[in-house]
Design a protein around this motif. Structure first.
Motif, mmCIF file in Angstrom:
data_model
loop_
_atom_site.group_PDB
_atom_site.id
_atom_site.type_symbol
_atom_site.label_atom_id
_atom_site.label_comp_id
_atom_site.label_asym_id
_atom_site.label_seq_id
_atom_site.Cartn_x
_atom_site.Cartn_y
_atom_site.Cartn_z
ATOM 1 N N ASN A 363 -28.314 -22.332 2.913
ATOM 2 C CA ASN A 363 -26.980 -22.731 3.379
ATOM 3 C C ASN A 363 -25.907 -22.361 2.351
ATOM 4 O OD1 ASN A 363 -27.763 -23.761 5.844
ATOM 5 N ND2 ASN A 363 -28.117 -25.813 5.064
ATOM 6 N N ALA A 366 -25.251 -18.761 2.539
ATOM 7 C CA ALA A 366 -24.499 -18.473 3.768
ATOM 8 C C ALA A 366 -23.018 -18.753 3.572
ATOM 9 C CB ALA A 366 -25.046 -19.308 4.922
ATOM 10 N N LEU A 378 -33.818 -19.242 4.331
ATOM 11 C CA LEU A 378 -33.878 -20.008 5.576
ATOM 12 C C LEU A 378 -35.172 -19.735 6.338
ATOM 13 C CD1 LEU A 378 -30.168 -19.594 6.738
ATOM 14 C CD2 LEU A 378 -31.261 -21.716 5.988
ATOM 15 N N GLU A 396 -32.559 -27.481 11.642
ATOM 16 C CA GLU A 396 -31.377 -27.061 10.898
ATOM 17 C C GLU A 396 -31.510 -25.609 10.437
ATOM 18 O OE1 GLU A 396 -30.392 -29.772 7.773
ATOM 19 O OE2 GLU A 396 -30.701 -31.538 9.027
ATOM 20 N N GLN A 400 -29.040 -22.467 11.659
ATOM 21 C CA GLN A 400 -28.283 -21.650 10.713
ATOM 22 C C GLN A 400 -28.674 -20.175 10.829
ATOM 23 O OE1 GLN A 400 -25.549 -21.083 9.098
ATOM 24 N NE2 GLN A 400 -25.757 -22.764 7.630
ATOM 25 N N GLU A 403 -26.930 -18.607 13.728
ATOM 26 C CA GLU A 403 -25.526 -18.347 13.422
ATOM 27 C C GLU A 403 -25.375 -17.099 12.546
ATOM 28 O OE1 GLU A 403 -21.686 -19.318 14.239
ATOM 29 O OE2 GLU A 403 -23.437 -20.457 14.902
#
Length: 725
Positions: A363, A366, A378, A396, A400, A403
């Motif tokens: 994250n 990202a 990830l 989660e 992500q 996305e």
């Protein structure tokens, strides 16, 4: 039934008679009474421990207390004449033949050991098996119900019960039991526990009031640290950062002076958070660096917890490089020790896992737009979470990944991960439904156990009142009419206690019913018609198959926005009406893109309507619009029209009309297959349940009326009336 309860209470008040023997191990004081063979208490009997100068006399009730231990010889005498002696050995009964022509019996009903054994067992199971611990506490309190002068024991029992409820995170029950403990014995440590429980419950001002009252009382160094730390926590929650920082610094000073390293590592991050919230970033980083330095000598578990906590604070500062550095350090420590997870060893007993660390690092990358590195971490988080059956972390991670793949233009992987995300959400919803059911069962069980314990406390209070009444009758010889009047007063007092118990039971049941309604609403909100989700995904798949990448991308973007907003709102009881209108417009846009040749739509809002003044349960209107499209407009030969209108009904409510010129309810029902007619629409059934619960909780807040739009049974109009809060 009520009359029987009152009569039973009356009999308890009149006839409850108990003899008590108490031995306090800390003070070594032995309490008892002396009575003749008929049970009449004997006063003015001299009691002496042989071989010492410790003497006392029985009071008007034949009771005495003397410093003695098991094995001591007790002498009884009257007016200088020795009656007899006995060895105090903890026996339940002594009978002594009096050489001065007085037969004396001295009886003790129940040894103190039973209470201590029960309470010790409760302490042992406090964290291992809380429900078993509560049962031991209940048994311990039962052993004290018939005793007198046992306020210390009662206080200790309710303190342990409060500890059990804190471990179960039932802070309201913990507060209640700590207060009961303090009503029997004032104790600084219990006051501190009460203050912490109030902080957990969110009553920060009352917590501070209690903590300030014990600031100048005698306490240990650790208690001083915890008092200032908890005051700091309260001020932090109240957003009073200056007072919060002052108290955290005071606690840190004591912790350093007394070498409480663990407290130092806890307080430094708290001071860093206060500094960050005040905009003092460099000062916050100083505290965080101090925390890391101190934690180097800690065990792996504590070091991992501290490093992870500090990394999270750097994340809050948007310092992703530092966050990544510390998270990687923790990850390396776990991999070096060949561990997949560790417990933090702090009070909350949280876990730090490899998959969560990889997720956090991914994250962070990202957010830095380093998508290639983010994908690597990830994907590893996703795989590790799958192996560990950690559905929440995996959800989660795939969200992500979906996305990021969309951002880098890999729509196939974006769609694949999003489909996996939707599947995981469904699994989590089912899991949460089971957790909600388990929570309701646990709350019901705890409520029943607490009610039984409350009854024991009332019985004990009645017994104590009965003793006091007995003493007053022995001390003062009153006439018959006064005694009758006292009985009447006792009856009234018992009746008041009974009424109070009924009131509290009613209040408790009302609160439990409200909690059950809230849980039911949360469960119903979590459901959304799955065929829309999968049909929408099929539409995306169709666009991709047709090489219509632009349309697929636009549709997937709108669909992702809708689903994200639905999931975000699913935790809320009410959302602003403006948000609901945005969701409806996005939903109708998606349905229109799939059925362009079937209908057009329009959202009409009265310009005089103050939308900001109204709140509405999330996704309340969507099933009606879905029904209009799928069962009315979709089967119409020519192009139809869907209209959603919002207008003011009166000062306190608005009217929402959803109308379509489709084939109508009657024709739609005829088109259904036999199997379809047997199945009830889950969406509409969901809405009916939600409306019923909302109207029960909020006094008819929502009213829904459905009718045919035209006289020939074509078209459908749904009229929903929404009241202002």
């Amino acid at each position: 039934m009520k009359l029987k309860s009152i009569l039973l209470l009356f009999l308890i008040v009149l006839t409850f008679h108990v003899n008590a023997q108490e031995k306090n191990n800390k003070s070594n004081y032995y309490s008892d009474f002396v009575a003749d063979e008929n049970g009449n208490r004997l006063n003015d009997i001299t009691v002496r421990v042989q071989g010492s100068n410790r003497t006392t006399k029985t009071n008007i009730n034949g009771e005495f207390t003397i410093e003695a231990g098991e094995g001591d010889t007790i002498e009884l005498s009257k007016n200088g004449v020795l009656i007899n002696t006995y060895v105090y050995d903890g026996s339940s009964e002594y009978k002594i033949e009096d050489n001065s022509n007085r037969y004396i019996s001295k009886t003790s009903k129940e040894p103190e050991n039973d209470f201590l054994i029960q309470l010790d067992s409760a302490q042992f199971y406090k964290k291992r098996d809380p429900f078993k611990s509560i049962e031991f506490i209940e048994n311990a309190l039962k052993s004290q119900t018939s005793k007198r002068g046992n306020s210390i024991n009662i206080a200790n029992a309710y303190e342990v019960l409060g500890d059990v409820y804190v471990n179960l995170k039932q802070y309201d029950l913990a507060v209640s039991n700590y207060k009961t403990s303090l009503s029997n014995k004032s104790d600084t440590s219990v006051k501190l526990k009460l203050a912490k429980a109030l902080t957990f419950e969110g009553d920060f001002n009352e917590s501070n009031t209690i903590l300030n009252s014990i600031l100048n009382k005698k306490k240990t160094s650790l208690q001083k640290i915890e008092v200032y730390e908890t005051i700091g926590d309260n001020y932090l929650n109240l957003k009073d950062y200056v007072n919060s920082e002052t108290n955290f610094n005071q606690a840190l000073t004591f912790a350093k002076a007394n070498n409480y390293t663990q407290k130092v590592t806890i307080l430094n991050p708290k001071l860093a958070e206060v500094s960050r919230l005040q905009g003092k970033v460099s000062e916050a980083n100083m505290y965080l660096n101090n925390t890391i330095e101190v934690s180097k000598k800690a065990t792996l578990n504590k070091r991992a917890a501290i490093t992870n906590s500090v990394a999270n604070q750097y994340r809050d500062q948007q310092n992703f490089d530092k966050e990544i550095e510390l998270k990687k350090q923790t990850l390396q420590d776990l991999e070096a020790a060949n561990l997949n997870k560790v417990n933090t060893e702090f009070e909350d007993d949280e876990e730090i896992s490899v998959q969560q660390l990889n997720l956090d690092i991914g994250n962070a990358y990202a957010k830095k737009k380093s998508f290639t590195k983010a994908i690597g971490y990830l994907e590893k988080s996703k795989n590790d979470a799958d192996k560990a059956s950690d559905i929440e972390t995996k959800k989660e991670a795939v969200e992500q990944l979906s996305e990021i793949y969309k951002n880098v233009g890999d729509y196939k992987k974006a769609l694949s991960n999003y489909q996996e995300y939707v599947s995981l959400v469904d699994i989590l919803y089912k899991k949460k439904e089971k957790e909600i059911e388990a929570a309701v069962t646990i709350n019901k069980t705890l409520g029943e156990k607490q009610n039984r314990i409350n009854s024991l406390e009332k019985d004990r209070e009645l017994t104590e009142s009965n003793y006091k009444l007995y003493e007053s009758e022995q001390q003062v010889t009153v006439e018959n009419y006064k005694r009758q009047r006292l009985i009447i007063y006792s009856l009234i007092g018992g009746l008041l206690l009974l009424l109070a118990a009924i009131y509290f039971m009613y209040k408790s049941n009302k609160q439990r019913r409200l909690a059950n309604n809230l849980l039911a609403l949360k469960s119903l909100r979590s459901q959304m018609n799955p065929h829309f989700i999968f049909n929408a995904l099929n539409s995306v798949n169709s666009f991709i198959a047709q090489n219509d990448e632009r349309t697929a991308n636009r549709y997937l973007t709108d669909f992702s926005t809708l689903m994200r907003n639905v999931l975000n709102n699913s935790e809320e009881d009410f959302i602003p009406l403006s948000k609901e209108i945005e969701l409806l417009e996005l939903y109708m846009k998606l349905e229109h893109s799939r059925f362009k040749d079937k209908f057009d739509y329009k959202v009409e809002i009265d310009e005089n309507l103050k939308i900001s003044e109204y709140q509405i349960p999330p996704m309340l209107l969507q099933p009606y619009i879905e029904n209009a499209v799928w069962h009315g407009l979709r089967y119409k030969k020519e192009k139809g029209f869907l209209k959603v209108a919002f207008h003011q009904k009166n000062e306190e409510s608005i009217c929402i009309e959803i109308s379509d010129d489709g084939i109508g309810r009657k024709k739609s029902k005829e088109l259904k297959t036999a199997n379809q007619q047997k199945q009830q629409s889950k969406g509409m059934d969901n809405i009916k349940k939600r409306v019923a619960i909302l109207n029960e909780m909020y006094s008819d807040k929502v009213d829904v009326f459905i009718e045919d739009l035209n006289t020939d049974s074509t078209g459908t109009k749904v009229v929903l009336t929404l009241k202002k809060d």
